[in-house]
Design a protein around this motif. Structure first.
Motif, PDB file in Angstrom:
ATOM      1  N   TRP A 117       0.964  -1.084   0.171  1.00  0.00           N
ATOM      2  CA  TRP A 117      -0.128  -0.042  -0.016  1.00  0.00           C
ATOM      3  C   TRP A 117       0.852   1.325   0.056  1.00  0.00           C
TER       4      TRP A 117
ATOM      5  N   TRP B 143       7.218   4.302  16.905  1.00  0.00           N
ATOM      6  CA  TRP B 143       6.064   4.830  16.463  1.00  0.00           C
ATOM      7  C   TRP B 143       4.623   3.926  16.402  1.00  0.00           C
ATOM      8  N   SER B 144       5.015   2.596  15.971  1.00  0.00           N
ATOM      9  CA  SER B 144       3.905   1.496  15.963  1.00  0.00           C
ATOM     10  C   SER B 144       3.311   1.302  17.369  1.00  0.00           C
TER      11      SER B 144
ATOM     12  N   TYR C 185       1.482   4.055  18.558  1.00  0.00           N
ATOM     13  CA  TYR C 185       0.107   4.552  17.948  1.00  0.00           C
ATOM     14  C   TYR C 185      -1.020   3.409  18.313  1.00  0.00           C
TER      15      TYR C 185
ATOM     16  N   THR D 166      -4.997   3.650  19.435  1.00  0.00           N
ATOM     17  CA  THR D 166      -6.093   3.002  18.774  1.00  0.00           C
ATOM     18  C   THR D 166      -6.604   1.825  19.570  1.00  0.00           C
TER      19      THR D 166
ATOM     20  N   TYR E 284      -5.620   9.466   7.297  1.00  0.00           N
ATOM     21  CA  TYR E 284      -5.909   7.928   7.134  1.00  0.00           C
ATOM     22  C   TYR E 284      -7.075   7.327   7.496  1.00  0.00           C
TER      23      TYR E 284
ATOM     24  N   GLU F 294     -10.615   4.765   6.639  1.00  0.00           N
ATOM     25  CA  GLU F 294     -11.641   4.130   7.757  1.00  0.00           C
ATOM     26  C   GLU F 294     -12.871   4.612   7.930  1.00  0.00           C
TER      27      GLU F 294
ATOM     28  N   MET G  98       4.457  -6.144  11.583  1.00  0.00           N
ATOM     29  CA  MET G  98       4.889  -4.721  12.136  1.00  0.00           C
ATOM     30  C   MET G  98       4.779  -3.705  11.007  1.00  0.00           C
ATOM     31  N   GLU G  99       4.674  -4.249   9.781  1.00  0.00           N
ATOM     32  CA  GLU G  99       4.610  -3.413   8.477  1.00  0.00           C
ATOM     33  C   GLU G  99       3.339  -2.876   8.717  1.00  0.00           C
ATOM     34  N   ARG G 100       2.169  -3.782   8.745  1.00  0.00           N
ATOM     35  CA  ARG G 100       0.713  -3.048   8.763  1.00  0.00           C
ATOM     36  C   ARG G 100       0.671  -2.171  10.003  1.00  0.00           C
ATOM     37  N   MET G 101       1.266  -2.596  11.342  1.00  0.00           N
ATOM     38  CA  MET G 101       0.914  -1.766  12.428  1.00  0.00           C
ATOM     39  C   MET G 101       1.744  -0.437  12.182  1.00  0.00           C
ATOM     40  N   GLY G 102       2.875  -0.391  11.342  1.00  0.00           N
ATOM     41  CA  GLY G 102       3.579   0.771  11.101  1.00  0.00           C
ATOM     42  C   GLY G 102       3.009   1.706  10.149  1.00  0.00           C
ATOM     43  N   SER G 103       2.029   1.292   9.490  1.00  0.00           N
ATOM     44  CA  SER G 103       1.088   2.047   8.577  1.00  0.00           C
ATOM     45  C   SER G 103      -0.198   2.006   8.693  1.00  0.00           C
ATOM     46  N   TYR G 104      -0.673   2.259   9.946  1.00  0.00           N
ATOM     47  CA  TYR G 104      -1.889   2.429  10.676  1.00  0.00           C
ATOM     48  C   TYR G 104      -2.812   1.441  10.462  1.00  0.00           C
ATOM     49  N   ARG G 105      -2.440   0.218   9.908  1.00  0.00           N
ATOM     50  CA  ARG G 105      -3.319  -0.879   9.634  1.00  0.00           C
ATOM     51  C   ARG G 105      -3.302  -1.813  10.956  1.00  0.00           C
ATOM     52  N   THR G 106      -3.861  -1.212  12.122  1.00  0.00           N
ATOM     53  CA  THR G 106      -3.854  -1.985  13.341  1.00  0.00           C
ATOM     54  C   THR G 106      -4.608  -3.170  13.306  1.00  0.00           C
TER      55      THR G 106
END
Lengths: 333, 537
Positions: A38, A201-202, A205, A209, A225, A230, B500-508
């Motif tokens: 993405w 950051w993850s 964040y 959430t 975003y 969403e 981790m990649e998804r978490m790192g781009s808002y896709r919690t």
């Protein structure tokens, strides 16, 4: 002897064949989320390959800092033509490696708040660090960094560790840019409101959430975003009256890459609409140059800080350790 | 004669030595240009984090291992009840979860806005600030390590020969006597090893410590090492800090081994018979309470992970090519790592045993003693060499050869295999050594050796622990992320990596769904290992 000959021979043939291919190949070092499905990587790759009739080869490491470290280690041997994904806090150190050549692209179309004049590193997007809050839980968000520092200690914020994370360092620099010599006092105040300090950051964040933290340090465009992808309205960025610390993401051409004609083509392509169109809704940052059509109106509703704050990257590089030590001594108390 | 088949053991040792030595060599070569960082590492900051690192690791170990003794005993006393194998599988799941998932799971219960927050607020008569600080770190570490320790101690209990149990029943030993005479000696022999393993895992904790520690007052050496390899890329400092970490751990583990030194003649049963005693209803009830408490403690954060995961669009995730590829990559790398790990571990266990036997039958030289120690413990300290250090060192080493890209998957497999060895060795050694004690002489007399001995004598006994070791190693490898920071990730996109990649781009939500998949995968692995281990050969 026999069974050795075949692999050795084929390796030799491969080695001979490689440089022939390499003439039409552009090697770009970047970070993982750029090449994620993405991310902008796949779109950019397709568009540029169609334009140049060449092959783009992305090599992606963990993040911008890992990118610089890898380059430092590889030095002159690096196969990278272009390094994409450093930020404005790292440019001085990156330039110090002596591995970069001027980008040679006109900066006419590049629009970065506060201006951009670097001849080595060319921006592709930018954003501001900001406190993002859950509007369902925070009725009156802080209106300034001062509010954040002095506000109700029971309203918590999750921040990142400047020792391990880029946004964490961003907040450290933000506080430094606003408070200067008084930064330690500011941290002593803010400490009361810090729920926890995460490695990246993850994690922070995720605390927002999951409902654990009502506020988090993130980017001014993070709410876009949630709004666009969403259709969720509850996360907002707080606008601070002192201004916001700016993050500019840049790319540079290596000295080796300067010999590859595709490098110059790509750098020009990077600030053209074909690349910039992909930026807003993959990177969730502002484009650094014009796009072919207007951005989603949601971006217009994002806060647009009047005053971009920035500390020159040379000063950052030279003082980072001392500033982190200052932060540590206050936050470990 | 024991010295005739010396090859696999030294080879395994050499493999480990090359992996670690190579990494250090790479970093030292890089550090040679600017070695000043090494001296700069020794400051007040280091003193503080060393104290904190050891303190939290010691407490975590105590709180994980002490209850695990009781839980393992309870599980061993009730070898078949409904759900037992599910519980054992469940106990291995935390191993396969990335730390961030576990931390969020713990916080979903004990956090400021967690499930228990109202209760805690009521109990404390004020706002519940969340479990941040030492308490949070301990809860998360116990979540990871109590089930691990319980499983490994159970493994030790299950290595007790059936004759002993039969004899104990015939002799009418009560619960207390069989604990004192059979269960405790068996567990005590395994205890220093298990405690050392847990201690090492806690020493190297990183994400948990930062995230749940609440601030930089909670900083481990591992954080400082990572820090040294990040903004100011300083290999000299990283090497110095790593050596400090290894030295401290060796010292701590040596102290632990002394405290828990296994008594000699542990399994001697020439003792006065006791009154015949059935497991009392009270004892059974107590066991049930113990097991239930442990299960609840472990299942709580996992349930939070499941709840979060179920909100994800699992159907879409499962059909995504990228997710399938990552799952396949994960399984492939983990299977390779686990197989290598089990083979290396078995080789080392056998070598240690052989050297130990040789030592008792003749006077052993210093070299033999050193080798015995290395085979028994040395390789296990690899666990406290951070994967980032191994990754960075080998990256530097492989760079001139231009082999970085091809080496990434090999590195992942090799590092995961070695990192899983402490687990695999713990799982294999009790059964192996017990079997060797019983069979060595007989096998020698009958002239059974080599393949025949492996097939006829060792395999039936080692089958279950070997599968346990494999499953543990696989679970551990599944959750790993550490080595490839510099390598480039194209060829090794694994499930936790994707997470981790998804978490790192808002896709919690996607990340939560992937965490659920990882957990389910671990559970399936454990079930498979259990089944394969139990089947008759």
């Amino acid at each position: 002897m026999r069974n050795l000959a075949i692999p050795v021979l084929s390796a030799a043939i491969l080695a001979l064949a490689l440089p022939v291919q390499a003439a039409d190949k552009l090697t770009i070092y970047t970070y993982d989320s750029f090449t994620a499905e993405w991310g902008p990587g796949p779109i950019v790759e397709k568009a540029f390959e169609a334009e140049c009739g060449c092959e783009v080869d992305f090599v992606s490491v963990a993040d911008g800092v890992a990118l610089l470290n890898r380059l430092r280690l590889e030095g002159d041997r690096s196969p990278a033509d272009i390094v994409l994904g450093l930020d404005n806090n790292l440019t001085w150190e990156a330039a110090q490696t002596g591995l970069f050549a001027p980008h040679g692209v006109s900066l006419d179309k590049v629009a970065i708040p506060g201006g951009w004049s670097d001849a080595t590193f060319l921006p592709y997007d930018y954003g501001y660090f900001a406190v993002v809050y859950d509007a369902d839980k925070v009725a009156s968000p802080p209106a300034s960094l001062k509010d954040l520092v002095e506000g109700d200690p029971s309203a918590k914020i999750a921040i990142q560790d400047p020792r391990t994370s880029t946004p964490g360092l961003g907040l450290l620099l933000w506080v430094k840019a606003v408070y200067g010599d008084k930064a330690a006092d500011a941290w002593a105040g803010l400490k009361r409101r810090v729920l926890t300090v995460t490695p990246g950051w993850s994690e922070a964040y995720g605390l927002l959430t999951s409902g654990e933290a009502p506020m988090v340090l993130s980017y001014s465009t993070s709410p876009a975003y949630h709004r666009i992808a969403e259709k969720v309205d509850r996360y907002k960025a707080a606008e601070f009256s002192e201004g916001h610390y700016l993050q500019v993401e840049v790319a540079g051409v290596t000295r080796k890459g300067a010999g590859n004609p595709l490098s110059a083509k790509f750098m020009a392509f990077m600030v053209s609409p074909a690349f910039q169109d992909a930026v807003p809704e993959t990177q969730w940052m502002f484009p650094a140059a014009p796009t072919s059509k207007p951005l989603d109106p949601v971006f217009g509703e994002m806060i647009r800080p009047e005053k971009p704050l920035e500390i020159p990257s040379e000063e950052v590089a030279k003082n980072r350790k001392a500033w982190i030590d200052e932060w540590l001594s206050v936050m470990s108390r | 004669m024991p010295a005739t088949r010396p090859l696999p053991g030294p080879l395994a040792l050499a493999f480990v030595a090359v992996l670690v030595g190579g990494a250090f060599a790479g970093l030292l070569a890089e550090a040679a240009s600017d070695p000043s960082g090494a001296a700069g590492a020794f400051d007040a900051y280091l003193g503080r984090i060393v104290r904190f690192t050891l303190w939290q690791a010691a407490l975590s170990t105590l709180l994980s291992v002490a209850p695990a003794i009781l839980v393992a005993r309870a599980l061993s006393r009730h070898p078949s009840f409904p759900g037992r194998s599910l519980i054992l599988g469940l106990f291995a799941v935390p191993l396969g979860l990335p730390a961030i998932v576990a931390a969020l799971g713990v916080l979903a219960l004990w956090g400021r806005a967690g499930l228990f927050a109202p209760l805690m607020a009521w109990l404390s008569g004020g706002d519940w600030p969340g479990i941040y600080g030492l308490a949070g770190i301990l809860v998360a570490h116990v979540f990871f390590n109590l089930p691990l320790a319980a499983r490994l101690l159970l493994e030790a209990l299950e290595a007790v020969p059936l004759d002993h149990w039969r004899l104990s029943a015939q002799l009418g030993m009560g619960a207390r006597a069989s604990f004192r005479l059979i269960e405790w000696p068996a567990m005590r022999a395994a205890l220093p090893g298990v405690a050392a393993l847990v201690f090492m895992l806690c020493v190297t904790s990183f994400t948990i410590v930062l995230m749940l520690g609440g601030g930089p007052a909670a900083t481990t050496l591992e954080v400082a090492i990572y820090q040294a390899l990040r903004f100011d890329f300083d290999p000299a400092r990283a090497v110095a800090l790593t050596l400090v970490q290894v030295a401290l751990t060796v010292a701590a583990v040596a102290a632990m081994a002394r405290l828990g030194a296994s008594p000699t003649g542990e399994a001697s049963l020439a003792l006065a018979p006791r009154r015949y005693d059935r497991p009392s209803p009270a004892g059974t009830a107590l066991d049930a309470v113990l097991i239930a408490a442990a299960v609840l403690f472990v299942a709580g954060p996992m349930a939070a992970t499941v709840v979060a995961g179920l909100e994800a669009d699992l159907g879409r995730l499962a059909t995504e090519a990228r997710v399938r590829d990552a799952a396949a990559t994960s399984l492939l790398l983990a299977a390779a790592a686990a197989t290598l790990s089990a083979a290396l571990s078995l080789a080392l266990v056998a070598m240690r045993r052989r050297l130990e036997t040789a030592r008792s039958s003749s006077r052993a030289g210093l070299l033999a003693r050193l080798l015995e120690w290395a085979a028994g413990n040395g390789a296990l300290f690899v666990l406290v060499v951070p994967p980032t250090v191994i990754g960075a060192g080998w990256f530097i080493l492989l760079l001139p050869a231009g082999m970085v890209f091809a080496a990434a998957p090999v590195m992942v497999v090799a590092v995961n295999a070695v990192m899983a060895m402490p687990f695999a060795v713990r799982a294999i050694r009790p059964a192996h050594d017990a079997a060797a004690a019983r069979h060595d002489r007989l096998a020698a007399q009958l002239g059974i050796a080599g393949w025949a001995r492996l097939r006829l004598i060792d395999w039936p006994v080692l089958r279950r622990p070997l599968f346990t070791a494999l499953a543990f190693a696989m679970a551990l490898s599944l959750g790993d992320l550490g080595v490839i920071a510099l390598f480039g990730s194209e060829s090794v996109r694994t499930l936790p990596y994707l997470l981790m990649e998804r978490m790192g781009s808002y896709r919690t939500q996607d990340a939560a769904g992937l965490a659920l998949m990882l957990g389910a995968l671990c559970l399936a692995l454990m079930a498979a290992a259990n089944r394969l281990g139990r089947e008759r050969a």
